[in-house]
Write an enzyme that holds these catalytic residues in place. Structure first.
Site, PDB file in Angstrom:
ATOM      1  N   HIS A  53       0.837  -1.192   0.000  1.00  0.00           N
ATOM      2  CA  HIS A  53       0.000   0.000   0.000  1.00  0.00           C
ATOM      3  C   HIS A  53       0.880   1.253   0.000  1.00  0.00           C
ATOM      4  O   HIS A  53       2.091   1.191   0.238  1.00  0.00           O
ATOM      5  CB  HIS A  53      -0.925  -0.011   1.207  1.00  0.00           C
ATOM      6  CG  HIS A  53      -2.026  -1.019   1.100  1.00  0.00           C
ATOM      7  ND1 HIS A  53      -3.070  -1.104   1.990  1.00  0.00           N
ATOM      8  CD2 HIS A  53      -2.246  -2.014   0.187  1.00  0.00           C
ATOM      9  CE1 HIS A  53      -3.885  -2.092   1.648  1.00  0.00           C
ATOM     10  NE2 HIS A  53      -3.402  -2.655   0.556  1.00  0.00           N
ATOM     11  N   GLU A  55       1.254   3.799   1.973  1.00  0.00           N
ATOM     12  CA  GLU A  55       1.970   4.166   3.186  1.00  0.00           C
ATOM     13  C   GLU A  55       3.253   3.352   3.348  1.00  0.00           C
ATOM     14  O   GLU A  55       4.300   3.880   3.749  1.00  0.00           O
ATOM     15  CB  GLU A  55       1.068   3.965   4.412  1.00  0.00           C
ATOM     16  CG  GLU A  55      -0.192   4.811   4.388  1.00  0.00           C
ATOM     17  CD  GLU A  55      -1.390   4.096   3.777  1.00  0.00           C
ATOM     18  OE1 GLU A  55      -2.513   4.314   4.261  1.00  0.00           O
ATOM     19  OE2 GLU A  55      -1.185   3.310   2.814  1.00  0.00           O
ATOM     20  N   CYS A  87      -1.657  -0.879   7.468  1.00  0.00           N
ATOM     21  CA  CYS A  87      -0.834   0.313   7.274  1.00  0.00           C
ATOM     22  C   CYS A  87      -0.829   1.197   8.516  1.00  0.00           C
ATOM     23  O   CYS A  87       0.163   1.892   8.787  1.00  0.00           O
ATOM     24  CB  CYS A  87      -1.325   1.105   6.079  1.00  0.00           C
ATOM     25  SG  CYS A  87      -1.060   0.262   4.497  1.00  0.00           S
ATOM     26  N   ARG A 187     -10.076   1.552 -22.619  1.00  0.00           N
ATOM     27  CA  ARG A 187     -10.211   0.097 -22.654  1.00  0.00           C
ATOM     28  C   ARG A 187      -9.122  -0.588 -21.846  1.00  0.00           C
ATOM     29  O   ARG A 187      -9.349  -1.648 -21.259  1.00  0.00           O
ATOM     30  CB  ARG A 187     -10.147  -0.395 -24.104  1.00  0.00           C
ATOM     31  CG  ARG A 187     -11.354  -0.067 -24.951  1.00  0.00           C
ATOM     32  CD  ARG A 187     -11.116  -0.556 -26.379  1.00  0.00           C
ATOM     33  NE  ARG A 187     -12.224  -0.260 -27.280  1.00  0.00           N
ATOM     34  CZ  ARG A 187     -12.208  -0.511 -28.580  1.00  0.00           C
ATOM     35  NH1 ARG A 187     -11.115  -1.044 -29.132  1.00  0.00           N
ATOM     36  NH2 ARG A 187     -13.253  -0.225 -29.341  1.00  0.00           N
ATOM     37  N   ASP A 203     -20.587  -3.922 -36.793  1.00  0.00           N
ATOM     38  CA  ASP A 203     -19.236  -3.357 -36.855  1.00  0.00           C
ATOM     39  C   ASP A 203     -18.137  -4.406 -36.772  1.00  0.00           C
ATOM     40  O   ASP A 203     -16.994  -4.119 -37.124  1.00  0.00           O
ATOM     41  CB  ASP A 203     -19.033  -2.356 -35.715  1.00  0.00           C
ATOM     42  CG  ASP A 203     -19.940  -1.146 -35.828  1.00  0.00           C
ATOM     43  OD1 ASP A 203     -20.528  -0.943 -36.914  1.00  0.00           O
ATOM     44  OD2 ASP A 203     -20.068  -0.402 -34.839  1.00  0.00           O
ATOM     45  N   GLY A 298     -24.753  -0.296 -28.770  1.00  0.00           N
ATOM     46  CA  GLY A 298     -25.285   0.811 -29.553  1.00  0.00           C
ATOM     47  C   GLY A 298     -26.423   1.546 -28.866  1.00  0.00           C
ATOM     48  O   GLY A 298     -26.570   1.524 -27.638  1.00  0.00           O
ATOM     49  N   SER A 304     -31.271   1.652 -22.670  1.00  0.00           N
ATOM     50  CA  SER A 304     -31.498   0.914 -21.425  1.00  0.00           C
ATOM     51  C   SER A 304     -30.749   1.555 -20.266  1.00  0.00           C
ATOM     52  O   SER A 304     -31.268   1.642 -19.141  1.00  0.00           O
ATOM     53  CB  SER A 304     -31.052  -0.543 -21.587  1.00  0.00           C
ATOM     54  OG  SER A 304     -31.896  -1.245 -22.472  1.00  0.00           O
TER      55      SER A 304
END
Length: 371
Positions: A53, A55, A87, A187, A203, A298, A304
Site C-alpha cells: 500500500h 503508506e 498500514c 479500454r 461493426d 449501440g 437501457s
C-alpha cells in the site's frame, strides 16, 4: 503545518494516487507523502492489486526520516490484515507524529478503525483535507462498495448533428485517430468493454486496447439470443482475450454450446426485459468485483442505461462533420425521457480539443452527490 501546506502536500498525494489507475482495482487508488520539517522525505502510491500500500512504499523510501514526520494519505490507512499487513500499524511503528487524511475508508474492515488505531497510539489525526478530490478520484471504488455495482462509462462518437452512423450503417471512422487513442486508453484500464449484439454484428469490433493497457478487459456482448457469429473477430479471438456473452433464457442451447466451445463464457440472465437483464448483469459484474465497465453502444443499449439511470460518466467525441438523414441513428435510442424535468442531469463537465474532434466528459448528478 499550515492549512495551505496541508492542502499542497495532499495535492501531491492525490497526484501520486492516480498513477495506480487501472492496476489496483478493486482496491482504491491511494497516495502517501511523508513530510518532516517542511521537506518531503518519502513518497509512495499503491501500484498494483495485492502489492504494498501507499503508506508502506512511502515509509520504505523515508527510512528513519519517517520519525516525527507528518503522513499525508488520500484515504484512511487500513487496520486489518488483507493481502498486506495493516498500514496503520506501520505508521505507528515508524514513529509518525501526525496523519492528515482526505477521508475515511468505508470498507467494512476499516471504516474508522484505522483512525482509531492511530489516535490510540497518540498520533494527531486530521481528516477532510482534499476530500472532494479524493472522493471523485475513487468514485468507482466507492460506488462498488455502496451499491455492489461497477462504475459505468458510456462512450460514443458522433457527428456535429448527433449521428453515430449514416443511414446505410457506416460509422468508421466518425472520430479521428486522437480520439480513438483515448478510447484505447480507456479500454486498457477497465474490467469490461460492452456492446450490444447489433453493434457486434454490424461493426465486427475487436474491442481490445491497442496498445495494451495495464488491464485486460473482458469483451462483453449483450446478446439475448446468443446469435453472435462464430466468424466474428470477438469469437475468433476469445481464447486470447476473454469474451462474455450475456444471453437470456430464450437463447437456444445449441447456440450457447457453440459459443462456449469457441472459448466464450455464456451467462444466461433470467430477467424478461432488456432493462432488467442489464441490471441483473451489473449485479453479477459487481459480485465479480469489477470496478469499471466501458459501454460502447449501440443506441438500444444506451437507451437501457438511460432508462435505468445507470450511467455514471460519459465520454463523447464530437467530430466536425454533418451526416444528416432522417433514419441515421443517434447515440441513445429506446423510449427516451417524456419530460425535460426528468432528463438525466450531468455535471463536472469538461471539454477539450482532441485532434479535429472535441472530447466531452461529464458525470451524472446522482454520481456526483454520492461522491
Amino acid at each position: 503545518m499550515s492549512d495551505a501546506d496541508d492542502a499542497r502536500f495532499m495535492d501531491r498525494a492525490l497526484e501520486l494516487a492516480r498513477r495506480g489507475e487501472g492496476a489496483v482495482e478493486p482496491n482504491p487508488m491511494v497516495g502517501c507523502v511523508l513530510v518532516r520539517d517542511g521537506q518531503v522525505v518519502g513518497e509512495g502510491y499503491h501500484q498494483r492489486f495485492g502489492g504494498d500500500h501507499a503508506e508502506v512504499v512511502a515509509l520504505a523510501a523515508a527510512g528513519e526520516r519517517a520519525q516525527d514526520a507528518t503522513a499525508y494519505v488520500t484515504l484512511e490507512p487500513c487496520s486489518h490484515f488483507g493481502k498486506t499487513p495493516p498500514c496503520a500499524d506501520a505508521l505507528v511503528r515508524a514513529g509518525v507524529r501526525r496523519v492528515v487524511a482526505a477521508g475515511a475508508d468505508p470498507f467494512p474492515a476499516v471504516a474508522g478503525n484505522g483512525f482509531a488505531r492511530l489516535r490510540a497510539a497518540g498520533i494527531d489525526v486530521r481528516i477532510g483535507v482534499g476530500n472532494a478530490a479524493a472522493s471523485a478520484l475513487n468514485a468507482p471504488y466507492l460506488k462498488l462498495l455502496s451499491t455492489g455495482r461497477p462504475w459505468v462509462f458510456a462512450k460514443w462518437a458522433m457527428s456535429l448533428d448527433g449521428k453515430i452512423a449514416t443511414e446505410s450503417g457506416e460509422s468508421r471512422w466518425i472520430s479521428g485517430p486522437e480520439s480513438r487513442a483515448i478510447v484505447h486508453h480507456l479500454r486498457g484500464r477497465v474490467d469490461g468493454v460492452l456492446v450490444g449484439s447489433r453493434t457486434a454484428q454490424r461493426d465486427d469490433p475487436l474491442l481490445t486496447a491497442r496498445p495494451s493497457g495495464v488491464r485486460v478487459a473482458t469483451r462483453v456482448v449483450l446478446d439475448s439470443r446468443a446469435s453472435l457469429s462464430l466468424d466474428s473477430q470477438l469469437i475468433r479471438t476469445a481464447r486470447q482475450t476473454p469474451v462474455l456473452v450475456a444471453a437470456s433464457q430464450l437463447a437456444p442451447d445449441e447456440r450457447c454450446a457453440a459459443l462456449e466451445s469457441a472459448g466464450c463464457e455464456v451467462l444466461r440472465l433470467g430477467a424478461d426485459s432488456h432493462q432488467q437483464r442489464w441490471l441483473e448483469l451489473l449485479d453479477e459484474l459487481g459480485r465479480r468485483r469489477w470496478t469499471n465497465v466501458l459501454v460502447e453502444g449501440g443506441g438500444e443499449v444506451f437507451g437501457s442505461l438511460l432508462a435505468t439511470q445507470t450511467i455514471d460518466e460519459v465520454h463523447v467525441f464530437v467530430a466536425p462533420i454533418m451526416i444528416g438523414g432522417a433514419t441515421a441513428p443517434g447515440p441513445v435510442a429506446g423510449s427516451g425521457i417524456a419530460k425535460l424535468v426528468d432528463a438525466l442531469a450531468l455535471g463536472d463537465f469538461t471539454s477539450r480539443n482532441c485532434g479535429r474532434d472535441i472530447h466531452l466528459t461529464a458525470r451524472t448528478k446522482a454520481t456526483r452527490e454520492q461522491a
